[in-house]
Motif scaffolding. Sequence first.
Motif, mmCIF file in Angstrom:
data_model
loop_
_atom_site.group_PDB
_atom_site.id
_atom_site.type_symbol
_atom_site.label_atom_id
_atom_site.label_comp_id
_atom_site.label_asym_id
_atom_site.label_seq_id
_atom_site.Cartn_x
_atom_site.Cartn_y
_atom_site.Cartn_z
ATOM 1 N N PHE A 1 -16.742 4.550 -4.065
ATOM 2 C CA PHE A 1 -16.253 3.211 -4.398
ATOM 3 C C PHE A 1 -17.128 2.634 -5.505
ATOM 4 C CE2 PHE A 1 -19.758 2.346 -1.629
ATOM 5 C CZ PHE A 1 -20.249 1.095 -1.970
ATOM 6 N N LEU B 1 -5.901 8.191 1.835
ATOM 7 C CA LEU B 1 -6.358 7.078 1.018
ATOM 8 C C LEU B 1 -5.141 6.319 0.519
ATOM 9 C CD1 LEU B 1 -8.540 5.531 -0.624
ATOM 10 C CD2 LEU B 1 -8.289 7.292 -2.397
ATOM 11 N N THR C 1 -12.558 -1.118 2.020
ATOM 12 C CA THR C 1 -11.604 -1.265 0.920
ATOM 13 C C THR C 1 -12.270 -0.812 -0.380
ATOM 14 O OG1 THR C 1 -12.275 -3.566 0.547
ATOM 15 C CG2 THR C 1 -10.410 -3.194 2.031
ATOM 16 N N GLY C 2 -11.452 -0.670 -1.407
ATOM 17 C CA GLY C 2 -11.973 -0.352 -2.726
ATOM 18 C C GLY C 2 -12.351 1.101 -2.940
ATOM 19 N N VAL C 3 -11.973 1.984 -2.022
ATOM 20 C CA VAL C 3 -12.308 3.404 -2.154
ATOM 21 C C VAL C 3 -11.412 4.045 -3.217
ATOM 22 C CG1 VAL C 3 -12.283 5.642 -0.959
ATOM 23 C CG2 VAL C 3 -13.179 3.601 0.190
ATOM 24 N N THR C 4 -12.003 4.920 -4.027
ATOM 25 C CA THR C 4 -11.244 5.590 -5.083
ATOM 26 C C THR C 4 -11.097 7.086 -4.854
ATOM 27 O OG1 THR C 4 -13.276 5.822 -6.388
ATOM 28 C CG2 THR C 4 -11.895 3.882 -6.814
ATOM 29 N N LYS C 5 -11.911 7.671 -3.964
ATOM 30 C CA LYS C 5 -11.805 9.096 -3.668
ATOM 31 C C LYS C 5 -12.359 9.368 -2.284
ATOM 32 C CE LYS C 5 -12.700 13.735 -5.455
ATOM 33 N NZ LYS C 5 -13.209 14.567 -6.594
ATOM 34 N N GLY D 1 -7.342 0.455 -1.476
ATOM 35 C CA GLY D 1 -8.446 1.390 -1.333
ATOM 36 C C GLY D 1 -8.902 1.568 0.095
ATOM 37 N N LYS D 2 -7.987 1.376 1.056
ATOM 38 C CA LYS D 2 -8.321 1.618 2.461
ATOM 39 C C LYS D 2 -8.239 3.115 2.767
ATOM 40 C CE LYS D 2 -6.702 -2.823 4.330
ATOM 41 N NZ LYS D 2 -5.745 -3.470 5.289
ATOM 42 N N ASP E 1 0.824 -1.205 0.000
ATOM 43 C CA ASP E 1 0.000 0.000 0.000
ATOM 44 C C ASP E 1 0.858 1.254 0.000
ATOM 45 O OD1 ASP E 1 -2.365 -1.307 -0.067
ATOM 46 O OD2 ASP E 1 -3.043 -0.760 1.931
ATOM 47 N N GLN F 1 -3.603 2.938 -1.756
ATOM 48 C CA GLN F 1 -3.865 1.993 -2.843
ATOM 49 C C GLN F 1 -2.742 0.958 -2.863
ATOM 50 O OE1 GLN F 1 -6.635 1.905 -4.126
ATOM 51 N NE2 GLN F 1 -7.488 3.989 -4.264
#
Length: 464
Positions: A348, A286, A332-336, A291-292, A271, A288
């Motif tokens: 997400f 954030l 998880t999987g968050v993009t913004k 995506g935590k 990450d 990657q």
Amino acid sequence: MKISSGIRLLVLSGILSLGLLPGCGSSTSKNTASTTENVFYSHAILPATDGTIWGSGYNGYGQLGDGTLGNTFWFFPISKSPELGGGSLKVSGYATGANHGLAFGNNSTLWVWGSNFQGRLGVGAISGLNLPNSGGTAYSAYALPMYMKNSVRSVAAGWKHSLAVIGDRVWSWGDNTYGQMGLGGSGLSSSATLVTEYDFPVATSVNNATQVAAGGSHSLALTVDPTTNVSRVFAWGYNLYGQTGQADLAYNTYYPSEVTTLNSGNLTGGDHVTAIAAAGSYSLALVQPTGKVYAWGYNGYGQLGQNTTSLYATVDTIIPHPVQQKDGAAVTGVTKISAGQLHCLAMFTGTDGKGHVLSWGDNEKGQLGILDDSLVSNSKMQNIAKITFFNAYASQATVFDSLIQTSTNGVTDIYAFGNASFVKIDNVWYGVGDNNWGQLGLEVPTTSVSYVLDPSRTGARLIP
């Protein structure tokens, strides 16, 4: 503008005596601002697809950048001053502070507008203008340019201070009471002497900077080593709740100090930090590829997402921890990510392949988009609305579900500011939460203050 009957409103009477209601639409009748700031974070600035940015809500210091001091409940574009040819400002990025704004394009020009108290605009003397930093004329109702020596890459606006990445270095100006300028003490504030483009104080020890973020009175910077690609997060300023990630809560952090647990060499699974955010007295990062979302600092309304169950989730922390879901698993999987005054949003991709929104933190004004009264409720609001007082773990903002289901791509952008939240669906911005000053782009009833609980399309003058 008539509000749709489908919009649910929280109506709180008896506010008129406090003088909190905005006027209707823009006005050019005022040419001086109040000498004392009493209203903060009560406007909104949203981007349109053509690169312009538009503002609505409280405008007592020109923070809507439309050339007036009149409050609005319609979105109007941020504009250049007539002396600079006028016209809507087109930008690559921007930041909104308590009562001021910053923006930049694809060059070395930095644009500023709104309140200049404590020198937070940093304009000094430009184009023959010597803008004061106190008093009724300490503002600019139009966007003013500052010409930097290198390209502007990122900007951030706090309560009374401002940050920018110029080239790969962090620059700061404005209030330095708590060390939020990163200069090694509290006595170097520009509140006495306005800075200019030639003597901006530089936040020391921060090289290879890519992003900055500003809380109320603290600052963050993200750096990425161009050789090793190692990401590092630095923080400085007010640290009473551990928002700078430093152990000594009795002292503010006057120099940029690394939040060591967020060094990508210390994170697991490869990450690395890709984005930072801050508001009030807490901080977010954030990471990657997982995506935590990591959070630290003040947690009085569950804005750290640590799944606490007490009425007031006052478990502050100096150590960044992953934001949790209701079952205790890390999100998880968050993009913004986006940080409001006491609440957070995260975007997400769901199993349907569309964008969705998670939210957590304060929900007194419905800004989380959660209307589940089975959770902890604030007794003073139980008679007027079935909303959660706060949510101490990340939950899906379900009020947007019907819009997402009928959309092409779902949510494609998010924005949290003050006590309001905005999501972009099919190129249209929808807002929920505080509309006390018209910051959602909706008319405020003349006899009450409204909180919008169901997503409402922002003012029609905002071009999608």
